[in-house]
Design an enzyme around this catalytic site. Structure first.
Site, PDB file in Angstrom:
ATOM      1  N   LYS A  10      40.973   3.799  79.087  1.00  0.00           N
ATOM      2  CA  LYS A  10      39.673   4.466  79.020  1.00  0.00           C
ATOM      3  C   LYS A  10      38.763   4.011  80.169  1.00  0.00           C
ATOM      4  CE  LYS A  10      39.987   4.949  73.987  1.00  0.00           C
ATOM      5  NZ  LYS A  10      39.259   4.836  72.697  1.00  0.00           N
ATOM      6  N   TYR A  50      39.201  14.979  71.458  1.00  0.00           N
ATOM      7  CA  TYR A  50      38.859  14.270  70.219  1.00  0.00           C
ATOM      8  C   TYR A  50      38.364  15.216  69.123  1.00  0.00           C
ATOM      9  CZ  TYR A  50      39.375   9.549  72.178  1.00  0.00           C
ATOM     10  OH  TYR A  50      39.873   8.376  72.692  1.00  0.00           O
ATOM     11  N   PHE A  58      30.095   8.995  65.229  1.00  0.00           N
ATOM     12  CA  PHE A  58      30.221   8.426  66.573  1.00  0.00           C
ATOM     13  C   PHE A  58      30.693   9.441  67.613  1.00  0.00           C
ATOM     14  CE2 PHE A  58      34.231   7.358  64.278  1.00  0.00           C
ATOM     15  CZ  PHE A  58      35.158   7.990  65.094  1.00  0.00           C
ATOM     16  N   ARG A  86      50.971   1.508  69.384  1.00  0.00           N
ATOM     17  CA  ARG A  86      49.866   1.178  68.463  1.00  0.00           C
ATOM     18  C   ARG A  86      49.822  -0.329  68.219  1.00  0.00           C
ATOM     19  NH1 ARG A  86      46.290   5.036  67.122  1.00  0.00           N
ATOM     20  NH2 ARG A  86      46.020   4.166  65.040  1.00  0.00           N
ATOM     21  N   THR A  92      41.656  -0.651  66.059  1.00  0.00           N
ATOM     22  CA  THR A  92      40.591   0.048  66.789  1.00  0.00           C
ATOM     23  C   THR A  92      39.431  -0.884  67.127  1.00  0.00           C
ATOM     24  OG1 THR A  92      41.170   2.039  65.553  1.00  0.00           O
ATOM     25  CG2 THR A  92      39.043   2.059  66.679  1.00  0.00           C
ATOM     26  N   ARG A 103      43.549  -4.829  72.773  1.00  0.00           N
ATOM     27  CA  ARG A 103      42.134  -4.762  72.393  1.00  0.00           C
ATOM     28  C   ARG A 103      41.568  -6.143  72.085  1.00  0.00           C
ATOM     29  NH1 ARG A 103      43.217   0.693  68.942  1.00  0.00           N
ATOM     30  NH2 ARG A 103      42.477   2.237  70.449  1.00  0.00           N
ATOM     31  N   ASN A 113      37.025   0.432  73.660  1.00  0.00           N
ATOM     32  CA  ASN A 113      38.163  -0.376  73.215  1.00  0.00           C
ATOM     33  C   ASN A 113      39.385  -0.237  74.128  1.00  0.00           C
ATOM     34  OD1 ASN A 113      38.873   2.175  72.448  1.00  0.00           O
ATOM     35  ND2 ASN A 113      39.223   1.715  70.294  1.00  0.00           N
ATOM     36  N   HIS A 116      43.635   4.186  74.309  1.00  0.00           N
ATOM     37  CA  HIS A 116      43.915   5.122  73.224  1.00  0.00           C
ATOM     38  C   HIS A 116      45.426   5.287  73.146  1.00  0.00           C
ATOM     39  CE1 HIS A 116      43.963   8.730  70.727  1.00  0.00           C
ATOM     40  NE2 HIS A 116      44.901   9.168  71.556  1.00  0.00           N
ATOM     41  N   GLU A 127      48.477  15.831  72.227  1.00  0.00           N
ATOM     42  CA  GLU A 127      47.802  15.076  73.289  1.00  0.00           C
ATOM     43  C   GLU A 127      48.569  15.076  74.616  1.00  0.00           C
ATOM     44  OE1 GLU A 127      45.573  11.988  70.203  1.00  0.00           O
ATOM     45  OE2 GLU A 127      47.131  11.226  71.546  1.00  0.00           O
TER      46      GLU A 127
HETATM   47  P1  CMP Z   1      40.716   5.929  69.719  1.00  0.00           P
HETATM   48  O1  CMP Z   1      41.944   5.220  69.285  1.00  0.00           O
HETATM   49  O2  CMP Z   1      40.723   6.565  71.068  1.00  0.00           O
HETATM   50  O3  CMP Z   1      40.347   7.039  68.630  1.00  0.00           O
HETATM   51  C1  CMP Z   1      39.029   7.486  68.417  1.00  0.00           C
HETATM   52  C2  CMP Z   1      38.030   6.655  69.139  1.00  0.00           C
HETATM   53  O4  CMP Z   1      36.722   6.730  68.608  1.00  0.00           O
HETATM   54  C3  CMP Z   1      38.374   5.177  69.012  1.00  0.00           C
HETATM   55  O5  CMP Z   1      39.511   4.868  69.723  1.00  0.00           O
HETATM   56  C4  CMP Z   1      37.089   4.536  69.490  1.00  0.00           C
HETATM   57  O6  CMP Z   1      36.946   4.595  70.905  1.00  0.00           O
HETATM   58  C5  CMP Z   1      36.086   5.487  68.850  1.00  0.00           C
HETATM   59  N1  CMP Z   1      35.623   4.983  67.552  1.00  0.00           N
HETATM   60  C6  CMP Z   1      36.316   4.863  66.413  1.00  0.00           C
HETATM   61  N2  CMP Z   1      35.542   4.388  65.416  1.00  0.00           N
HETATM   62  C7  CMP Z   1      34.335   4.199  65.956  1.00  0.00           C
HETATM   63  C8  CMP Z   1      33.113   3.728  65.446  1.00  0.00           C
HETATM   64  N3  CMP Z   1      32.984   3.354  64.163  1.00  0.00           N
HETATM   65  N4  CMP Z   1      32.071   3.669  66.275  1.00  0.00           N
HETATM   66  C9  CMP Z   1      32.186   4.058  67.567  1.00  0.00           C
HETATM   67  N5  CMP Z   1      33.337   4.527  68.110  1.00  0.00           N
HETATM   68  C10 CMP Z   1      34.390   4.585  67.314  1.00  0.00           C
END
Ligand code: CMP
Length: 139
Positions: A10, A50, A58, A86, A92, A103, A113, A116, A127
């Protein structure tokens, strides 16, 4: 089973200069990079990627972050690639992520984070073609 999964480093990962660190972890775990692309998403493109999260609180912040600068999209191939990726990424929320995961080691927050990864075969099937044409996947 040999699988393919979509990974993104990212915008925070690109700006922290850890593209190589992340890819090294994939390669060390026997995941092969079979396609790679750096680009900056428009807001519309980030929203489309997304779309499953569009009702979440969010979402708008996530879209702003994901379109804030260049990211690196990759297709990884290997035995059990979806789950393996994963587990390399960790949870996450970096505070919950397993020690030694991408992470836990590199991420600053639940939103920023670093990486993805597709969470299922169905997600990967959406995707991967979002970023890569059939021709780009021929190796
Ligand atoms: P990702 O695995 O790319 O999938 C969805 C993304 O949303 C996640 O990683 C984070 O970057 C973001 N995300 C998920 N939960 C939250 C949260 N509670 N607050 C802010 N961002 C979030």
């Amino acid at each position: 089973m040999t699988e393919r999964t979509l990974s993104m480093i990212k915008p925070d990962g690109v700006s922290k200069n850890v593209i190589g660190d992340v890819i090294r972890r994939f390669e060390a775990a026997n995941l092969k990079v079979i396609a790679i692309q750096m680009r900056t998403l428009t807001k519309k493109e980030a929203e489309g990627f997304y779309a499953v999260h569009r009702e979440r609180g969010f979402f708008s912040s996530l879209v702003t972050f994901m379109s804030s600068g260049p990211l690196v999209a990759l297709v990884l191939e290997g035995e059990g690639a979806i789950l393996k990726n994963r587990s390399l990424m960790g949870a996450t929320d970096p505070k919950q992520a397993e020690a030694g995961s991408i992470r836990a080691d590199l991420a600053g927050s639940i939103e920023e984070n670093i990486v993805h990864g597709s969470d299922s075969k169905e997600s990967a099937d959406f995707e991967i073609p979002y970023f890569f044409s059939q021709l780009a996947l021929n190796g």
